[in-house]
Design an enzyme around this catalytic site. Structure first.
Site, mmCIF file in Angstrom:
data_model
loop_
_atom_site.group_PDB
_atom_site.id
_atom_site.type_symbol
_atom_site.label_atom_id
_atom_site.label_comp_id
_atom_site.label_asym_id
_atom_site.label_seq_id
_atom_site.Cartn_x
_atom_site.Cartn_y
_atom_site.Cartn_z
ATOM 1 C CB THR A 125 -0.901 0.003 1.267
ATOM 2 O OG1 THR A 125 -1.471 1.295 1.436
ATOM 3 C CG2 THR A 125 -0.111 -0.323 2.530
ATOM 4 C CG ASP A 126 -1.200 4.954 -0.865
ATOM 5 O OD1 ASP A 126 -1.681 4.298 0.086
ATOM 6 O OD2 ASP A 126 -1.859 5.825 -1.490
ATOM 7 C CD GLU A 127 -3.203 3.641 4.491
ATOM 8 O OE1 GLU A 127 -3.041 3.739 5.718
ATOM 9 O OE2 GLU A 127 -4.307 3.384 3.974
ATOM 10 C CE1 TYR A 149 -3.178 -2.396 6.036
ATOM 11 C CE2 TYR A 149 -3.067 -0.061 5.489
ATOM 12 C CZ TYR A 149 -3.184 -1.382 5.086
ATOM 13 O OH TYR A 149 -3.285 -1.691 3.751
ATOM 14 C CE LYS A 153 -0.015 -4.454 3.143
ATOM 15 N NZ LYS A 153 -0.507 -5.794 2.693
#
Ligand code: NAD
Length: 327
Positions: A125-127, A149, A153
């Site tokens: 993810t971009d997060e 989260y 990741k």
């Protein structure tokens, strides 16, 4: 080609499996899929064509080393969608995020290595990049996750890197922006707001709603994952960007229009702790190397998504108890 898809009963994984089995991607017509899914609160077997002869469904946990080691031989490729995926839940209780997202990825990659699986894509993810006020992240940018989260990741991405660098595992990592589309769990912003508005209920908007997210239709994301699986380079990271950047207030305005509600339906709630202000991916690498372009503009994808929720009320689960949603 036999592909093991973990988390294939969730929102994005099931879209990938449905499209693949329907012949929606170029390549050999004889694809067979094994889905390994724990069926947590967010997994739903109704998302999958369960009777299809090319699909085998295994109810299990990617952290179960014995099961994963037993299942892996005979597969040509692995796509790892399995994850705990909701930021708010990671703030309330993070252990399961680190167990599934970090340890589970390590167990999976280890089994892939032992079984000499030819190709692996780890879906991220971009997060993991944190938050960015101007410009966009390239794949070279440093990891600066802000939520548990995102940290879990980021950890899983580093596990993938280590298996590529140390063991030579042919694994690529994809980092995508916010997805939307049918079959998404109602805890996430667009389905939460849509289903509440369709029921005539109010919707909880975090803070001032200025947080900017880049929205990509799930169909575009899955096409990118398949491109990376079939043509991506080993050990590489690919941003899956090219979505549309919008502040949450703009998304909510469009949802109000599409659901026939007005601004009085919006309830401002206290902001999420550590709430990232803006995400923005530079998708040049995927575009130039693999020719990826998103095909579904938000102006078309959003009404179609709202229509799906309107037409499939039996598929709504009750929204999560948390006040907000993944924004
Ligand atoms: P989701 O929550 O809808 O689905 C996750 C699936 O994984 C569920 O079917 C769940 O049952 C399964 N699962 C969870 N723990 C498991 C375990 N230990 N073993 C086996 N299966 C397990 O999530 P999603 O939105 O479909 O996201 C899929 C992947 O894409 C995740 O890795 C997520 O981080 C990533 N991603 C999501 C978005 C987004 O906007 N939703 C954006 C970028 C990346």
């Amino acid at each position: 080609m036999r592909i093991l898809v973990t988390g294939g009963a969730g929102f994005i994984g099931s879209h990938y499996v449905r499209t693949l089995l329907a012949g929606g991607y170029p390549g050999p017509a004889d694809a067979r899929v094994t889905v390994l899914d724990k069926l947590t609160y967010s997994g739903d077997p109704r998302n999958l064509p369960m009777g299809a002869p090319e699909l085998e469904f295994v109810h299990g946990d990617i952290c179960d080393t014995a099961l994963v080691r037993e299942l892996m031989p005979g597969h040509d490729a692995v796509v790892n969608f399995a994850a705990e995926s909701h930021v708010d839940r990671s703030i309330d209780a993070a252990t399961e995020f680190f167990r599934t997202n970090v340890l589970g990825t390590q167990i999976l990659l280890d089994a892939a290595l032992h079984s000499r699986v030819e190709r692996v894509v780890h879906v991220s993810t971009d997060e993991v990049y944190g938050t960015i006020s101007t410009g966009s992240w390239t794949e070279e940018c440093s990891l600066a996750p802000n939520s548990p989260y995102a940290a879990s990741k980021a950890g899983s991405d580093l596990v993938a890197r280590s298996y590529a660098r140390t063991h030579g595992l042919d694994v690529s990592v994809s980092r995508c922006s916010n997805n939307y589309g049918p079959y998404q769990h109602t805890e996430k912003l667009i389905p939460l707001f849509t289903t509440r508005l369709l029921r005539g209920e109010r919707v909880p908007l975090y803070g001032d709603g200025r947080n900017v997210r880049e929205w990509l239709h799930v169909d575009d994301h899955c096409r990118a994952v398949h491109l990376i699986l079939t043509r991506g380079r080993a050990g590489e990271i690919y941003n899956v960007g090219g979505g549309e950047e919008l502040p949450n207030t703009a998304v909510v305005e469009r949802l109000l229009e599409l659901c026939g509600a007005d601004a009085s339906a919006v309830q401002r709630v206290a902001d999420r702790p550590g709430h990232d202000l803006r995400y923005s991916l530079d998708g040049t690498k995927l575009r130039e190397e693999l020719g990826f372009e998103p095909r579904i503009p938000f102006a078309e994808g959003l009404p179609a998504t709202v229509a799906w929720y309107r037409e499939n009320p039996d598929r709504w689960q009750r929204p999560a108890a948390s006040a907000g949603a993944a924004q």
